[in-house]
Design a protein around this motif. Structure first.
Motif: not given
Length: 71
Positions: A11-24, A30-31, A37-42, A51-57
């Motif tokens: 949830t925290e990751l989702q909110l951070c990604l939302r702050q910078i426009g990568y996740y809507g 739920d990951y 996809s948002a993590v990969r784009s970031y 980190d591996d693509s799409g993995v929040y490491g």
């Protein structure tokens, strides 16, 4: 964290990604493919390739936390 993970950290990751426009999507902890996809784009736009693509490491977390506020 990676696809399939759940919980407050996601949830925290989702909110951070939302702050910078990568996740809507919903911040429901739920990951899913949308978060992956948002993590990969970031990672691609910020050139975070440790980190591996799409993995929040560790490297992706450090980069994202450096440019967002605590949700």
């Amino acid at each position: 964290m990676r696809f399939g993970d759940t919980g407050p950290e996601v949830t925290e990751l989702q909110l951070c990604l939302r702050q910078i426009g990568y996740y809507g999507g919903p911040a429901g902890g739920d990951y899913d493919r949308q978060v992956e996809s948002a993590v990969r784009s970031y990672q691609l736009t910020r050139a975070v390739f440790q980190d591996d693509s799409g993995v929040y490491g560790t490297a992706t977390r450090a980069s994202l936390e450096a440019e967002t506020d605590e949700p």
